[in-house]
Design an enzyme around this catalytic site. Structure first.
Site, mmCIF file in Angstrom:
data_model
loop_
_atom_site.group_PDB
_atom_site.id
_atom_site.type_symbol
_atom_site.label_atom_id
_atom_site.label_comp_id
_atom_site.label_asym_id
_atom_site.label_seq_id
_atom_site.Cartn_x
_atom_site.Cartn_y
_atom_site.Cartn_z
ATOM 1 N N ARG A 189 0.823 -1.219 0.000
ATOM 2 C CA ARG A 189 0.000 0.000 0.000
ATOM 3 C C ARG A 189 0.853 1.264 0.000
ATOM 4 O O ARG A 189 0.406 2.335 0.355
ATOM 5 C CB ARG A 189 -0.926 -0.003 1.194
ATOM 6 C CG ARG A 189 -0.216 -0.190 2.510
ATOM 7 C CD ARG A 189 -1.181 0.013 3.607
ATOM 8 N NE ARG A 189 -0.639 -0.450 4.878
ATOM 9 C CZ ARG A 189 -1.182 -0.164 6.034
ATOM 10 N NH1 ARG A 189 -2.266 0.565 6.068
ATOM 11 N NH2 ARG A 189 -0.665 -0.623 7.132
ATOM 12 N N ASP B 68 10.678 -7.180 7.810
ATOM 13 C CA ASP B 68 10.273 -6.268 6.726
ATOM 14 C C ASP B 68 10.038 -4.850 7.248
ATOM 15 O O ASP B 68 9.905 -3.914 6.453
ATOM 16 C CB ASP B 68 9.024 -6.789 6.003
ATOM 17 C CG ASP B 68 7.905 -7.141 6.959
ATOM 18 O OD1 ASP B 68 8.082 -8.089 7.746
ATOM 19 O OD2 ASP B 68 6.870 -6.454 6.950
HETATM 20 P P1 AMP Z 1 2.884 -3.811 7.987
HETATM 21 O O1 AMP Z 1 2.712 -4.761 9.123
HETATM 22 O O2 AMP Z 1 1.896 -2.668 7.976
HETATM 23 O O3 AMP Z 1 4.276 -3.324 7.868
HETATM 24 O O4 AMP Z 1 2.538 -4.629 6.641
HETATM 25 C C1 AMP Z 1 3.040 -5.893 6.326
HETATM 26 C C2 AMP Z 1 2.813 -6.174 4.850
HETATM 27 O O5 AMP Z 1 1.427 -6.133 4.537
HETATM 28 C C3 AMP Z 1 3.479 -5.190 3.916
HETATM 29 O O6 AMP Z 1 3.891 -5.892 2.784
HETATM 30 C C4 AMP Z 1 2.369 -4.224 3.591
HETATM 31 O O7 AMP Z 1 2.557 -3.570 2.369
HETATM 32 C C5 AMP Z 1 1.174 -5.153 3.534
HETATM 33 N N1 AMP Z 1 -0.094 -4.459 3.852
HETATM 34 C C6 AMP Z 1 -0.508 -4.018 5.065
HETATM 35 N N2 AMP Z 1 -1.715 -3.438 4.972
HETATM 36 C C7 AMP Z 1 -2.088 -3.506 3.670
HETATM 37 C C8 AMP Z 1 -3.225 -3.087 2.932
HETATM 38 N N3 AMP Z 1 -4.258 -2.469 3.519
HETATM 39 N N4 AMP Z 1 -3.240 -3.322 1.601
HETATM 40 C C9 AMP Z 1 -2.222 -3.954 0.998
HETATM 41 N N5 AMP Z 1 -1.126 -4.377 1.626
HETATM 42 C C10 AMP Z 1 -1.040 -4.159 2.950
HETATM 43 MG MG MG Z 2 5.689 -2.703 6.991
#
Ligand code: AMP
Ligand code: MG
Length: 478
Positions: free
Chosen positions: A92, A246
């Protein structure tokens, strides 16, 4: 400078196409500017006063394209809660390009190749939290991504309930993650792994480019920066909450603000993320997880650096961490030098704080003006006898300090913030913003950027957290 005069570069797109996916942002319905950050604008050389009405909204909503911009999402993998996930990537987030040392990235601007089941969106609540906290961390001298501006909209985004879609424009010297290396290592693409290492050298470690063993030295610096970042988080009482690989910056920055929290009462096992049942990412586990994450990175770098050298570099982690932590904590106590017994003095302080359910931030701020009158400090604890005994030790220790007490007070109020953005404070701003009132977001931006100053109208945010808001847990869904 105006937006028209800004020209972006996209060096990341010179890498093999497997590294990214070119994708245009998808705008939100009826975007509206919540806040912009003049400090971040000046990093880019922008003068916000020269911008026409609606330009920030258009930039964040993807309808205004900067010169040279070629939007793209980056591919990466990562260990999430200890388990390897072979492909993540910017699901996103969309990068716009690089200028003046900063990579511009929209977060919440629609789906990409890496969105998996996600909608590519971010909600207003989470964007406000990222926007304000990255600025707060910067003002506390903690390495971090920054944020330029934030928009809200009439777009409905489904989470536990319907929420407003929002986009934040964030800036970072680098968006390369530990998980970026893991992706190429685990897919056995060692040539690409090397290109990524070269890219990171150019982006974040250019001083190592013409040295011998540049990859090894780069890893050494990543170990050091990560260890020092952990020391910063511990010293200020910050719990990140989702330290998946990540979300770990290869440039040693705090990135990807999610369900983070500042400690209210000092509780070493505090877990801010309510999906983290085992406390993997609890406050006191952060330094250990920093090391574990580095060991994953070391593994991913093994085709470029021999195992014994990787191990030698990793072994320095503890030394870097403890050195920095002692440095930061003795400064918090206003000590001019570090003595052998200071580790013990600090350890006993933190157990006194924990036993007495003391709110860490007001405690250190009050200590900054301590002149022998213990009453204001004893008023902050439920275990006054223990604190009293600790203060007797502190008095003894201060006798060995060379600076005068007024010099010490002066230094300590520049070291111990009066204001940190606790979750209950952020929530007040979010509740108002969801009703369309952005004034508190903008006020908190100023407070966040000047955490050591007095803000007399906001004195209430400087005291201990009200009981019913203490040490809450936050949802990861954002
Ligand atoms: P985060 O825990 O927010 O760092 O996200 C972990 C993974 O999930 C990353 O690859 C983000 O890009 C993906 N991600 C989190 N929320 C969304 C969303 N609403 N739409 C698409 N990808 C998401
Ligand atoms: Mg992230």
């Amino acid at each position: 400078m105006k937006l028209d005069n800004l020209t972006l570069q996209t060096p990341y797109l010179d890498l093999d196409p497997i590294f990214y996916h070119e994708v245009s942002p998808t705008g939100l319905k009826n975007p509206i500017l919540v806040s912009y950050n003049p400090e971040a604008a000046s990093l880019l050389g922008l003068n916000p006063e020269l911008l026409s009405a609606g330009e920030f909204e258009a930039l964040l909503n993807g309808s205004l394209t900067l010169n040279g911009s070629r939007p793209y999402a980056m591919c990466y993998a990562g260990h999430q809660f200890g388990h390897y996930v072979p492909r993540l990537g910017d699901g996103r987030a969309i990068n716009l390009g690089w200028v003046n040392g900063w990579n511009l990235q929209l977060k919440g601007s629609g789906q990409t190749l890496y969105s998996r089941q996600g909608d590519g969106r971010a909600v207003l609540r989470s964007s406000i939290r990222e926007y304000l906290m990255s600025e707060a961390m910067h003002a506390l001298a903690i390495p971090t991504s920054r944020a330029l501006a934030i928009i809200s909209s009439d777009e409905n985004v489904a989470r536990e309930k319907w929420e407003r879609g929002s986009i934040v424009l964030r800036l970072s010297p680098s968006w390369i993650r530990f998980g970026s290396f893991e992706y190429f290592f685990h897919t056995h693409r060692f040539r690409e792994l090397e290109s990524l290492a070269d890219f990171l050298l150019r982006e974040s470690f250019p001083h190592l480019l013409d040295q011998e063993e540049p990859y090894r030295k780069m890893f050494r610096e990543i170990v050091k920066r990560t260890a020092e970042l952990m020391a910063h988080w511990q010293a200020v009482g910050f719990n990140h909450g989702v330290m998946n690989t990540d979300n770990m910056s290869a440039a040693g920055l705090t990135i990807d603000y999610g369900p983070y929290a500042f400690l209210d009462t000092f509780e070493s096992g505090y877990i801010c993320n309510h999906t983290d049942h085992e406390g993997r990412y609890s406050y006191d586990n952060q330094p250990r997880i920093g090391y574990w994450n580095l060991s994953r990175l070391a593994h991913a770098l093994s085709p470029l650096i021999s195992a014994d050298k990787l191990e030698m570099e990793l072994d320095r982690y503890g030394e870097y961490f403890t050195g920095k932590l002692m440095d930061l904590l003795t400064q918090k106590l206003g000590l001019d030098t570090i003595s052998d017994d200071d580790g013990d003095l600090l350890k006993s302080l933190f157990s006194v704080l924990e036993n007495g359910r003391v709110d860490m931030t007001p405690f250190f701020r009050t200590l900054s003006r301590y002149n022998g009158d213990k009453a204001p400090l004893l008023a902050l604890t439920l275990a006054p006898n223990q604190l009293n005994e600790w203060l007797i030790r502190y008095d003894e220790r201060l006798k060995r300090n060379t600076s005068s007490s007024s010099e010490r007070h002066e230094k300590m109020v520049r070291t111990n913030p009066k204001y940190v953005l606790k979750n209950y404070i952020l929530q007040e701003a979010i509740d108002l913003a969801e009703k369309g009132d952005f004034t508190l977001v903008n006020t908190l931006l100023k407070i966040a950027q000047n955490p050591y100053d007095e803000h007399p109208s906001y004195e209430r945010y400087a005291g201990p957290t009200p009981l019913h808001f203490k040490n809450l847990k936050l949802s990861c869904s954002s």
